[in-house]
Scaffold this motif. Sequence first.
Motif, PDB file in Angstrom:
ATOM      1  N   TYR A 208       0.834  -1.205   0.000  1.00 16.51           N
ATOM      2  CA  TYR A 208       0.000   0.000   0.000  1.00 16.51           C
ATOM      3  C   TYR A 208       0.868   1.253   0.000  1.00 16.51           C
ATOM      4  O   TYR A 208       0.616   2.207  -0.740  1.00 16.51           O
ATOM      5  CB  TYR A 208      -0.914  -0.012   1.227  1.00 16.51           C
ATOM      6  N   SER A 209       1.903   1.226   0.833  1.00 14.23           N
ATOM      7  CA  SER A 209       2.842   2.343   0.889  1.00 14.23           C
ATOM      8  C   SER A 209       3.530   2.545  -0.458  1.00 14.23           C
ATOM      9  O   SER A 209       3.654   3.674  -0.947  1.00 14.23           O
ATOM     10  CB  SER A 209       3.882   2.088   1.981  1.00 14.23           C
ATOM     11  N   ALA A 210       3.971   1.458  -1.074  1.00 16.99           N
ATOM     12  CA  ALA A 210       4.698   1.533  -2.344  1.00 16.99           C
ATOM     13  C   ALA A 210       3.820   2.063  -3.466  1.00 16.99           C
ATOM     14  O   ALA A 210       4.226   2.959  -4.230  1.00 16.99           O
ATOM     15  CB  ALA A 210       5.254   0.158  -2.699  1.00 16.99           C
ATOM     16  N   LEU A 211       2.608   1.537  -3.586  1.00 19.78           N
ATOM     17  CA  LEU A 211       1.733   1.939  -4.688  1.00 19.78           C
ATOM     18  C   LEU A 211       1.223   3.371  -4.529  1.00 19.78           C
ATOM     19  O   LEU A 211       0.873   4.013  -5.520  1.00 19.78           O
ATOM     20  CB  LEU A 211       0.559   0.965  -4.804  1.00 19.78           C
ATOM     21  N   SER A 212       1.197   3.873  -3.296  1.00 22.06           N
ATOM     22  CA  SER A 212       0.779   5.262  -3.086  1.00 22.06           C
ATOM     23  C   SER A 212       1.789   6.244  -3.684  1.00 22.06           C
ATOM     24  O   SER A 212       1.471   7.415  -3.894  1.00 22.06           O
ATOM     25  CB  SER A 212       0.614   5.544  -1.592  1.00 22.06           C
ATOM     26  N   LYS A 213       3.003   5.764  -3.977  1.00 18.97           N
ATOM     27  CA  LYS A 213       4.060   6.625  -4.489  1.00 18.97           C
ATOM     28  C   LYS A 213       4.192   6.559  -6.011  1.00 18.97           C
ATOM     29  O   LYS A 213       5.055   7.231  -6.592  1.00 18.97           O
ATOM     30  CB  LYS A 213       5.389   6.252  -3.823  1.00 18.97           C
ATOM     31  N   ILE A 284      24.146  -6.367  -8.532  1.00 20.67           N
ATOM     32  CA  ILE A 284      22.783  -5.831  -8.572  1.00 20.67           C
ATOM     33  C   ILE A 284      22.840  -4.306  -8.665  1.00 20.67           C
ATOM     34  O   ILE A 284      23.527  -3.646  -7.885  1.00 20.67           O
ATOM     35  CB  ILE A 284      22.003  -6.255  -7.310  1.00 20.67           C
ATOM     36  N   ASP A 285      22.107  -3.748  -9.623  1.00 19.63           N
ATOM     37  CA  ASP A 285      22.111  -2.288  -9.786  1.00 19.63           C
ATOM     38  C   ASP A 285      20.709  -1.700  -9.903  1.00 19.63           C
ATOM     39  O   ASP A 285      20.542  -0.518 -10.186  1.00 19.63           O
ATOM     40  CB  ASP A 285      22.947  -1.884 -11.009  1.00 19.63           C
ATOM     41  N   HIS A 286      19.690  -2.536  -9.706  1.00 16.68           N
ATOM     42  CA  HIS A 286      18.308  -2.030  -9.746  1.00 16.68           C
ATOM     43  C   HIS A 286      17.436  -2.941  -8.883  1.00 16.68           C
ATOM     44  O   HIS A 286      17.586  -4.158  -8.910  1.00 16.68           O
ATOM     45  CB  HIS A 286      17.778  -2.004 -11.184  1.00 16.68           C
ATOM     46  N   VAL A 287      16.522  -2.318  -8.094  1.00 20.92           N
ATOM     47  CA  VAL A 287      15.648  -3.093  -7.208  1.00 20.92           C
ATOM     48  C   VAL A 287      14.228  -2.536  -7.243  1.00 20.92           C
ATOM     49  O   VAL A 287      13.997  -1.396  -7.618  1.00 20.92           O
ATOM     50  CB  VAL A 287      16.169  -3.090  -5.749  1.00 20.92           C
ATOM     51  N   GLY A 288      13.296  -3.365  -6.827  1.00 23.20           N
ATOM     52  CA  GLY A 288      11.900  -2.954  -6.734  1.00 23.20           C
ATOM     53  C   GLY A 288      11.171  -3.880  -5.785  1.00 23.20           C
ATOM     54  O   GLY A 288      11.772  -4.743  -5.144  1.00 23.20           O
ATOM     55  N   ILE A 289       9.857  -3.720  -5.683  1.00 21.85           N
ATOM     56  CA  ILE A 289       9.027  -4.542  -4.796  1.00 21.85           C
ATOM     57  C   ILE A 289       8.050  -5.345  -5.650  1.00 21.85           C
ATOM     58  O   ILE A 289       7.288  -4.769  -6.439  1.00 21.85           O
ATOM     59  CB  ILE A 289       8.271  -3.671  -3.778  1.00 21.85           C
ATOM     60  N   TYR A 290       8.076  -6.654  -5.472  1.00 18.20           N
ATOM     61  CA  TYR A 290       7.243  -7.540  -6.282  1.00 18.20           C
ATOM     62  C   TYR A 290       5.780  -7.440  -5.843  1.00 18.20           C
ATOM     63  O   TYR A 290       5.467  -7.442  -4.650  1.00 18.20           O
ATOM     64  CB  TYR A 290       7.731  -8.984  -6.144  1.00 18.20           C
ATOM     65  N   LEU A 291       4.886  -7.361  -6.833  1.00 16.56           N
ATOM     66  CA  LEU A 291       3.459  -7.186  -6.574  1.00 16.56           C
ATOM     67  C   LEU A 291       2.626  -8.423  -6.876  1.00 16.56           C
ATOM     68  O   LEU A 291       1.435  -8.470  -6.566  1.00 16.56           O
ATOM     69  CB  LEU A 291       2.919  -6.014  -7.414  1.00 16.56           C
ATOM     70  N   GLY A 292       3.262  -9.431  -7.463  1.00 11.86           N
ATOM     71  CA  GLY A 292       2.521 -10.609  -7.887  1.00 11.86           C
ATOM     72  C   GLY A 292       2.060 -10.472  -9.328  1.00 11.86           C
ATOM     73  O   GLY A 292       2.120  -9.378  -9.931  1.00 11.86           O
ATOM     74  N   ASN A 293       1.612 -11.576  -9.921  1.00 13.81           N
ATOM     75  CA  ASN A 293       1.105 -11.587 -11.301  1.00 13.81           C
ATOM     76  C   ASN A 293       2.116 -11.051 -12.315  1.00 13.81           C
ATOM     77  O   ASN A 293       1.731 -10.517 -13.364  1.00 13.81           O
ATOM     78  CB  ASN A 293      -0.193 -10.780 -11.423  1.00 13.81           C
ATOM     79  N   TYR A 295       4.291  -8.497 -11.920  1.00 17.88           N
ATOM     80  CA  TYR A 295       4.488  -7.042 -11.869  1.00 17.88           C
ATOM     81  C   TYR A 295       5.331  -6.662 -10.647  1.00 17.88           C
ATOM     82  O   TYR A 295       5.304  -7.341  -9.619  1.00 17.88           O
ATOM     83  CB  TYR A 295       3.155  -6.308 -11.781  1.00 17.88           C
ATOM     84  N   PHE A 296       6.054  -5.555 -10.765  1.00 18.36           N
ATOM     85  CA  PHE A 296       6.767  -4.983  -9.618  1.00 18.36           C
ATOM     86  C   PHE A 296       6.705  -3.477  -9.702  1.00 18.36           C
ATOM     87  O   PHE A 296       6.451  -2.897 -10.762  1.00 18.36           O
ATOM     88  CB  PHE A 296       8.209  -5.500  -9.551  1.00 18.36           C
ATOM     89  N   VAL A 297       6.910  -2.804  -8.580  1.00 12.94           N
ATOM     90  CA  VAL A 297       6.891  -1.349  -8.521  1.00 12.94           C
ATOM     91  C   VAL A 297       8.284  -0.874  -8.143  1.00 12.94           C
ATOM     92  O   VAL A 297       8.950  -1.467  -7.294  1.00 12.94           O
ATOM     93  CB  VAL A 297       5.818  -0.843  -7.517  1.00 12.94           C
ATOM     94  N   HIS A 298       8.731   0.214  -8.787  1.00 10.32           N
ATOM     95  CA  HIS A 298      10.106   0.685  -8.572  1.00 10.32           C
ATOM     96  C   HIS A 298      10.251   2.136  -9.008  1.00 10.32           C
ATOM     97  O   HIS A 298       9.401   2.671  -9.735  1.00 10.32           O
ATOM     98  CB  HIS A 298      11.094  -0.194  -9.357  1.00 10.32           C
ATOM     99  N   ALA A 299      11.322   2.776  -8.550  1.00 12.48           N
ATOM    100  CA  ALA A 299      11.664   4.123  -8.996  1.00 12.48           C
ATOM    101  C   ALA A 299      12.550   3.975 -10.225  1.00 12.48           C
ATOM    102  O   ALA A 299      13.671   3.493 -10.139  1.00 12.48           O
ATOM    103  CB  ALA A 299      12.386   4.885  -7.891  1.00 12.48           C
ATOM    104  N   SER A 300      12.023   4.367 -11.379  1.00 13.23           N
ATOM    105  CA  SER A 300      12.700   4.144 -12.653  1.00 13.23           C
ATOM    106  C   SER A 300      13.361   5.414 -13.168  1.00 13.23           C
ATOM    107  O   SER A 300      12.691   6.443 -13.359  1.00 13.23           O
ATOM    108  CB  SER A 300      11.692   3.635 -13.685  1.00 13.23           C
ATOM    109  N   VAL A 306       8.235   6.886 -10.240  1.00 13.81           N
ATOM    110  CA  VAL A 306       7.883   5.564  -9.718  1.00 13.81           C
ATOM    111  C   VAL A 306       6.800   4.965 -10.607  1.00 13.81           C
ATOM    112  O   VAL A 306       5.763   5.596 -10.849  1.00 13.81           O
ATOM    113  CB  VAL A 306       7.378   5.646  -8.258  1.00 13.81           C
ATOM    114  N   VAL A 307       7.046   3.757 -11.101  1.00 16.13           N
ATOM    115  CA  VAL A 307       6.120   3.118 -12.029  1.00 16.13           C
ATOM    116  C   VAL A 307       5.927   1.638 -11.663  1.00 16.13           C
ATOM    117  O   VAL A 307       6.685   1.067 -10.879  1.00 16.13           O
ATOM    118  CB  VAL A 307       6.623   3.200 -13.492  1.00 16.13           C
ATOM    119  N   VAL A 308       4.904   1.053 -12.264  1.00 21.58           N
ATOM    120  CA  VAL A 308       4.671  -0.389 -12.183  1.00 21.58           C
ATOM    121  C   VAL A 308       5.128  -0.992 -13.498  1.00 21.58           C
ATOM    122  O   VAL A 308       4.758  -0.501 -14.571  1.00 21.58           O
ATOM    123  CB  VAL A 308       3.185  -0.699 -11.940  1.00 21.58           C
TER     124      VAL A 308
END
Length: 327
Positions: A208-213, A284-293, A295-300, A306-308
């Motif tokens: 919830y915190s991640a997707l709000s951004k 490793i030079d890029h990270v994000g949070i996995y959302l399932g299905n 998809y992941f959310v990250h600062a691109s 910040v995108v999905v």
Amino acid sequence: MERFAKNVKRTVAVILLLMMLPISALADYTAVVNTSKMNVYSTNKVNDKYYLGYLKRNVEFTVVSTSGNWARIKYQGKTGYAQLKDMKKVSTTQTKRLAYTNQMTKVYPKATSSSKVIDTLTANYPVYIVGTSGSYYQVTNYDGKGSGYVRKTYLSDTKKDIFAVAADKKGTYSSSNSSTYISSSIKSKQEYVAASMGRSKYIEYIVYSALSKVGCKYSTSPNNKTTFKNASFVKTCFASLDFYVPSSIKDIGHSGKAAFVSRRELKRGDIVCFDCDTSNGDIIDHVGIYLGNGYFVHASNAAGMVVVSKMNSGYYYKNFCWGRRYV
């Protein structure tokens, strides 16, 4: 037998004496200063040499006992004496009232922070206020289960979305792999959580915190409220629930005790790690949070915000290395 009889007489005398005392002398109760200020003394005498200070109007304290025109009081762990005319009793019960935590809030079994913490609530956790004791409210869980005490200053009558970002601070983006659009299948409605809740609730709160951004700008000098860098985005989302994540992408991907998980083992809330720059070796030079299905959310950096993004095919599928499970 004679000693026994004396003890019985003494016990009966004490009981009779207690029965003659007013209830206020037998049990603590909450009171409030009812004058512009209430002088406090070290004993029940108005004398400068016994003067300790004063409490201002509307300050709450505990009356330990009363005698004549005086009350022995307790305030912030200290005791003293004040005159009854300067105070009024506050009811320890009141109409049940809905309130929300306005920050990370500890719940105690008694109205003191020296008692053992029985739960910790994030901001926006709904509770019902059912009583008051000094600087604490007695509360019950929103479903009526559980009871404890929280500091009054940690509760508000209205809910405040701590993750809300003004629309003018966000942008929109769309490409074949990434977007600021959030499908209903990956959204989270977990606006609050308690320490007593399970892992699944923690994960949904972080998501919830991640997707709000989503839509917040990418920045090499992030403020971590409306602008983010890749690593700071992930760290900030986990910090919303007091989970520690390293500050550097390399450390997130390679260091610490968090479990390494394969693509097949990924679960919602895992940190996904990529090696997008093949010139620096297998780092490793890029990270994000996995959302399932997929998809992941990250600062691109490429999207500038910040995108999905999709990771079950294309660019991020090819550069995926592993996941890290911090929760």
